[in-house]
Scaffold this motif. Structure first.
Motif, mmCIF file in Angstrom:
data_model
loop_
_atom_site.group_PDB
_atom_site.id
_atom_site.type_symbol
_atom_site.label_atom_id
_atom_site.label_comp_id
_atom_site.label_asym_id
_atom_site.label_seq_id
_atom_site.Cartn_x
_atom_site.Cartn_y
_atom_site.Cartn_z
ATOM 1 N N SER A 8 0.851 -1.190 0.000
ATOM 2 C CA SER A 8 0.000 0.000 0.000
ATOM 3 C C SER A 8 0.886 1.240 0.000
ATOM 4 O O SER A 8 2.081 1.166 0.316
ATOM 5 N N ASP A 9 0.299 2.383 -0.341
ATOM 6 C CA ASP A 9 1.019 3.645 -0.185
ATOM 7 C C ASP A 9 0.922 4.173 1.243
ATOM 8 O O ASP A 9 1.418 5.253 1.557
ATOM 9 N N ILE A 283 -2.220 2.750 -8.617
ATOM 10 C CA ILE A 283 -2.591 1.387 -8.230
ATOM 11 C C ILE A 283 -2.566 0.475 -9.450
ATOM 12 O O ILE A 283 -2.994 0.875 -10.533
ATOM 13 N N VAL A 284 -2.074 -0.746 -9.254
ATOM 14 C CA VAL A 284 -2.123 -1.780 -10.286
ATOM 15 C C VAL A 284 -2.778 -3.007 -9.673
ATOM 16 O O VAL A 284 -2.307 -3.522 -8.660
ATOM 17 N N LEU A 307 6.846 -7.232 -1.838
ATOM 18 C CA LEU A 307 5.644 -7.437 -1.035
ATOM 19 C C LEU A 307 4.438 -6.885 -1.772
ATOM 20 O O LEU A 307 4.463 -5.759 -2.279
ATOM 21 N N ALA A 308 3.362 -7.681 -1.832
ATOM 22 C CA ALA A 308 2.144 -7.286 -2.534
ATOM 23 C C ALA A 308 0.940 -7.705 -1.704
ATOM 24 O O ALA A 308 1.058 -8.480 -0.745
ATOM 25 N N ALA A 309 -0.243 -7.216 -2.092
ATOM 26 C CA ALA A 309 -1.461 -7.512 -1.347
ATOM 27 C C ALA A 309 -2.422 -8.332 -2.192
ATOM 28 O O ALA A 309 -2.576 -8.084 -3.391
ATOM 29 N N GLN A 310 -3.065 -9.311 -1.544
ATOM 30 C CA GLN A 310 -4.125 -10.057 -2.217
ATOM 31 C C GLN A 310 -5.415 -9.252 -2.129
ATOM 32 O O GLN A 310 -5.831 -8.814 -1.055
ATOM 33 N N THR A 315 -6.813 -11.992 -7.649
ATOM 34 C CA THR A 315 -6.191 -10.716 -8.009
ATOM 35 C C THR A 315 -5.181 -10.264 -6.965
ATOM 36 O O THR A 315 -5.304 -10.554 -5.771
ATOM 37 N N ILE A 316 -4.190 -9.518 -7.443
ATOM 38 C CA ILE A 316 -3.089 -8.992 -6.630
ATOM 39 C C ILE A 316 -2.992 -7.493 -6.877
ATOM 40 O O ILE A 316 -3.235 -7.021 -7.991
ATOM 41 N N ARG A 317 -2.631 -6.756 -5.832
ATOM 42 C CA ARG A 317 -2.498 -5.299 -5.960
ATOM 43 C C ARG A 317 -1.080 -4.842 -5.658
ATOM 44 O O ARG A 317 -0.464 -5.284 -4.686
#
Length: 343
Positions: A8-9, A283-284, A307-310, A315-317
């Motif tokens: 996240s930002d 955001i992607v 590091l990424a978020a589900q 989908t991944i963000r």
């Protein structure tokens, strides 16, 4: 290996200049309205958006919840997109705090139209809640960072004025929108009864959001903030970070948006990706091709220091922000290009 944190930002840390501004802030007790730096931030944001007053709060959830509370009464309803933060990520606070119903609509990539909203406004009867408020989110987080322009919002505003509904803007990432749309805070402020902006996302402050509205609404909002436990004392140290962010970190959001676009284009070329949501800001969100699980893919990324978020089952963000360096971008590009080969 230095981690590339794209969860996240909100993970940003204050810059050296921001820390200096915080440490030199003049402070007082804001509950007694004696903190000059908090007052300066509130006046600055209210002026930016063309509103009479503003209120500094610890979080965007609080500013959103205060807006719902002051613009509705129990048995009313708020209309919003099904991906909205107020619906998904605020613990059902609309019900807990305000005793209101929520009417969720499925927009296109997080965005609603005046026609959709007009069709959703309930007739006045004893057995329906009263449609009272429309809440729009800009940019649209769950939709991949898409955004409304004022041209798209204006017909909604006309409809709400004709039908007697208020409008709230959850502008958590509005400044990412402004740097790509070329519009101004006042352009958006003129279309909403309340505006919430977040200082602790792409703008890089450690804490804080601000709610703008009329002087009368903010007087009521201050009391609601207090009952929610949001009255802070020497909050000027935090407000100083917000002022610094607004003075120094807005234009650089273009870099985050550009990096998100580059990575979106790169992901569209990868066999392991079936779809990248449209986006447009920092955001992607991308969908994995059949047979690939999000937890396993995120673990593969983490093994490479990313590091990424589900965001959903498939989908991944990624969210780009000021703590991502050019060297990190080069490494991220290499990871995303080669991860499919060994996954």
């Amino acid at each position: 290996m230095e981690l590339i944190n794209l969860i996240s930002d909100t993970v940003t840390k204050p810059t050296r200049g921001m820390l200096d501004a915080m440490m030199s802030a003049e402070v007082g007790d804001d509950v007694f309205r004696q903190d000059p730096t908090v007052q300066a931030l509130e006046e600055k944001v209210a002026e930016m958006f063309g509103h009479e007053a503003a209120l500094f709060c610890p979080t965007g959830t609080m500013t959103n919840q205060i807006a719902l509370k002051i613009l509705t009464q129990p048995l009313d309803e708020v209309i919003c997109d099904i991906t909205s933060h107020i619906y998904l990520y605020e613990v059902g606070g609309y019900s807990f705090n305000s005793g209101i119903h929520i009417n969720v609509l499925e927009g296109q990539h997080g965005k609603l139209t005046a026609t959709q909203i007009g069709d959703a406004i309930k007739p006045v009867t004893d057995w329906y809640p009263t449609s009272k408020l429309v809440s729009l989110e800009n940019s649209c987080n769950r939709a991949g960072g898409t955004y409304y322009t004022t041209h798209e919002i204006r017909p909604i505003r006309v409809l709400c004025q004709e039908r007697g509904l208020f409008m709230h803007l959850d502008g958590a990432r509005l400044f990412n929108v402004l740097v790509v749309s070329g519009e101004t805070p006042r352009d958006y402020g003129a279309l909403f009864d309340t505006v919430s902006i977040c200082l602790s996302k792409g703008l890089g402050a450690p804490v804080g959001s601000v709610l703008c509205s009329s002087a009368e609404n903010i007087t009521r909002a201050r009391k609601v903030r207090k009952v929610l436990g949001g009255g802070m004392r020497q909050a000027g140290y935090l407000a100083a970070a917000g002022i610094y962010a607004l003075d120094h970190h807005v234009e650089r959001l273009k870099e985050d948006n550009a990096r998100a676009k580059f990575i979106s284009d790169l992901l569209r070329q990868q066999d392991y990706v079936s779809e990248v949501l449209p986006g447009g800001t920092n955001i992607v969100i991308f969908r994995l091709a059949d047979g690939r699980t999000v937890p396993e893919f995120i673990m593969s990324l983490e093994e490479q220091g990313v590091l990424a978020a589900q965001m959903s089952r498939d989908t991944i963000r990624f969210v780009f922000h000021l703590d991502i360096t050019e060297a990190m971008m080069e490494r991220l590009i290499a990871v995303l290009t080669h991860i499919g080969k060994g996954y």
